[in-house]
Structures are given as structure tokens and as C-alpha cells.
Design a protein around this motif. Structure first.
Motif, PDB file in Angstrom:
ATOM      1  N   UNK A   5       4.206  13.066  63.780  1.00 62.01           N
ATOM      2  CA  UNK A   5       3.183  13.926  63.153  1.00 62.01           C
ATOM      3  C   UNK A   5       3.088  15.275  63.848  1.00 62.01           C
ATOM      4  N   UNK A   6       3.395  15.297  65.139  1.00 61.98           N
ATOM      5  CA  UNK A   6       3.356  16.546  65.881  1.00 61.98           C
ATOM      6  C   UNK A   6       4.365  17.573  65.384  1.00 61.98           C
ATOM      7  N   UNK A   7       5.416  17.126  64.739  1.00 63.31           N
ATOM      8  CA  UNK A   7       6.441  18.031  64.215  1.00 63.31           C
ATOM      9  C   UNK A   7       6.174  18.479  62.778  1.00 63.31           C
ATOM     10  N   UNK A   8       5.254  17.858  62.080  1.00 60.33           N
ATOM     11  CA  UNK A   8       5.063  18.146  60.665  1.00 60.33           C
ATOM     12  C   UNK A   8       4.732  19.614  60.397  1.00 60.33           C
ATOM     13  N   UNK A   9       3.814  20.200  61.162  1.00 58.37           N
ATOM     14  CA  UNK A   9       3.464  21.606  60.942  1.00 58.37           C
ATOM     15  C   UNK A   9       4.659  22.520  61.190  1.00 58.37           C
ATOM     16  N   UNK A  10       5.484  22.166  62.164  1.00 61.39           N
ATOM     17  CA  UNK A  10       6.688  22.966  62.413  1.00 61.39           C
ATOM     18  C   UNK A  10       7.599  22.938  61.190  1.00 61.39           C
ATOM     19  N   UNK A  11       7.825  21.753  60.630  1.00 68.03           N
ATOM     20  CA  UNK A  11       8.699  21.668  59.466  1.00 68.03           C
ATOM     21  C   UNK A  11       8.117  22.433  58.283  1.00 68.03           C
ATOM     22  N   UNK A  12       6.800  22.379  58.064  1.00 65.46           N
ATOM     23  CA  UNK A  12       6.157  23.186  57.013  1.00 65.46           C
ATOM     24  C   UNK A  12       6.398  24.673  57.257  1.00 65.46           C
ATOM     25  N   UNK A  13       6.142  25.102  58.492  1.00 62.86           N
ATOM     26  CA  UNK A  13       6.302  26.510  58.841  1.00 62.86           C
ATOM     27  C   UNK A  13       7.755  26.945  58.659  1.00 62.86           C
ATOM     28  N   UNK A  14       8.690  26.130  59.134  1.00 61.35           N
ATOM     29  CA  UNK A  14      10.099  26.503  59.044  1.00 61.35           C
ATOM     30  C   UNK A  14      10.545  26.618  57.591  1.00 61.35           C
ATOM     31  N   UNK A  15      10.104  25.694  56.749  1.00 63.70           N
ATOM     32  CA  UNK A  15      10.453  25.754  55.323  1.00 63.70           C
ATOM     33  C   UNK A  15       9.923  27.047  54.712  1.00 63.70           C
ATOM     34  N   UNK A  16       8.667  27.344  54.981  1.00 66.08           N
ATOM     35  CA  UNK A  16       8.051  28.551  54.418  1.00 66.08           C
ATOM     36  C   UNK A  16       8.782  29.799  54.914  1.00 66.08           C
ATOM     37  N   UNK A  17       9.085  29.853  56.190  1.00 66.61           N
ATOM     38  CA  UNK A  17       9.789  30.999  56.760  1.00 66.61           C
ATOM     39  C   UNK A  17      11.179  31.139  56.155  1.00 66.61           C
ATOM     40  N   UNK A  18      11.883  30.031  56.003  1.00 65.39           N
ATOM     41  CA  UNK A  18      13.236  30.107  55.450  1.00 65.39           C
ATOM     42  C   UNK A  18      13.203  30.551  53.988  1.00 65.39           C
ATOM     43  N   UNK A  19      12.194  30.142  53.248  1.00 64.83           N
ATOM     44  CA  UNK A  19      12.078  30.588  51.858  1.00 64.83           C
ATOM     45  C   UNK A  19      11.774  32.074  51.780  1.00 64.83           C
ATOM     46  N   UNK A  20      10.932  32.566  52.691  1.00 67.94           N
ATOM     47  CA  UNK A  20      10.626  33.998  52.729  1.00 67.94           C
ATOM     48  C   UNK A  20      11.887  34.800  53.043  1.00 67.94           C
ATOM     49  N   UNK A  21      12.713  34.304  53.972  1.00 67.71           N
ATOM     50  CA  UNK A  21      13.970  35.000  54.293  1.00 67.71           C
ATOM     51  C   UNK A  21      14.897  35.009  53.088  1.00 67.71           C
ATOM     52  N   UNK A  22      14.945  33.902  52.357  1.00 66.95           N
ATOM     53  CA  UNK A  22      15.784  33.848  51.164  1.00 66.95           C
ATOM     54  C   UNK A  22      15.305  34.842  50.113  1.00 66.95           C
ATOM     55  N   UNK A  23      14.001  34.984  49.956  1.00 67.41           N
ATOM     56  CA  UNK A  23      13.456  35.945  48.985  1.00 67.41           C
ATOM     57  C   UNK A  23      13.769  37.380  49.403  1.00 67.41           C
ATOM     58  N   UNK A  24      13.719  37.642  50.712  1.00 65.34           N
ATOM     59  CA  UNK A  24      14.078  38.993  51.203  1.00 65.34           C
ATOM     60  C   UNK A  24      15.538  39.286  50.900  1.00 65.34           C
ATOM     61  N   UNK A  25      16.419  38.320  51.063  1.00 62.31           N
ATOM     62  CA  UNK A  25      17.850  38.523  50.773  1.00 62.31           C
ATOM     63  C   UNK A  25      18.060  38.791  49.287  1.00 62.31           C
ATOM     64  N   UNK A  26      17.331  38.072  48.448  1.00 61.84           N
ATOM     65  CA  UNK A  26      17.471  38.251  47.000  1.00 61.84           C
ATOM     66  C   UNK A  26      16.983  39.649  46.595  1.00 61.84           C
ATOM     67  N   UNK A  27      15.899  40.092  47.208  1.00 63.54           N
ATOM     68  CA  UNK A  27      15.309  41.392  46.870  1.00 63.54           C
ATOM     69  C   UNK A  27      16.163  42.555  47.362  1.00 63.54           C
TER      70      UNK A  27
END
Length: 104
Positions: free
Chosen positions: A81-103
Motif C-alpha cells: 500500500x505504501x507504493x500505491x501513491x507512487x504508482x498513481x503519481x508515476x502514471x499521471x506524470x507519464x501521461x502528461x509527458x506523452x501529451x507534451x510529446x503529442x502537442x
């Protein structure tokens, strides 16, 4: 899986996770659940996690699981459970990076 979010099975030869499809997962929450279960795969392969109905072994220590509270307060669950917030954050960050690349 009942009311649980997910479960895992891991051995030296194969590993898999199950995710409860009854929930309407957001992508960040799904990343957290998958990550949580992958922590359990790691624990099984590298820390000796073995869970049975009324007991578990983890890091060479035997735990009696008399009730659900003892399970949820076990060290392997607290760690996962201690890692769950990290995985949420990492997913969100990686999606934001993907959107920046697309833009770009």
C-alpha cells in the motif's frame, strides 16, 4: 476476488495478477492496483512471501492470520500500500509527458 481489488500468484517459473473488473477504475487507480500486486510478486520472489488461509510467511517470519484486520496490518500489505501513491503519481506524470510529446 470478492470485494478485493486484486490478487497475485508468483513462482519462480510464472507470475500473474488478477484485477477485480467489477470496479470502474480510473487509469491512475488501476496503475496503483497493478503496482500493488506487482509488489506482492516481488515479495514472493525475493522475500519469501507465502500466504495460506490462516497463516503467512514473510522474510522468514511466521504470521498467524486470525482475522482480516491482522492481514491488512501485515508488513507485506503495508509495504504494498505504501507504493500505491507512487504508482498513481508515476502514471499521471507519464501521461502528461506523452501529451507534451503529442502537442510538440
Amino acid at each position: 476476488l470478492g470485494h478485493y481489488d486484486g490478487a497475485c500468484f508468483a513462482s519462480e517459473f510464472e507470475s500473474y495478477i488478477q484485477i477485480n473488473y467489477a470496479f470502474d477504475w480510473s487509469e491512475p487507480d488501476l496503475a496503483a492496483v497493478v503496482g500493488h500486486e506487482l509488489v506482492h510478486v516481488y515479495q514472493t520472489l525475493h522475500c519469501g512471501l507465502e500466504i495460506e488461509e490462516k497463516q503467512a510467511r514473510y522474510k522468514n517470519k511466521l504470521y498467524r492470520l486470525w482475522n482480516e484486520t491482522e492481514y491488512w496490518l501485515s508488513p507485506w500489505e503495508i509495504e504494498a500500500r505504501g507504493y500505491e501513491d507512487y504508482f498513481r503519481w508515476y502514471w499521471t506524470k507519464s501521461q502528461a509527458r506523452n501529451m507534451e510529446k503529442i502537442a510538440a
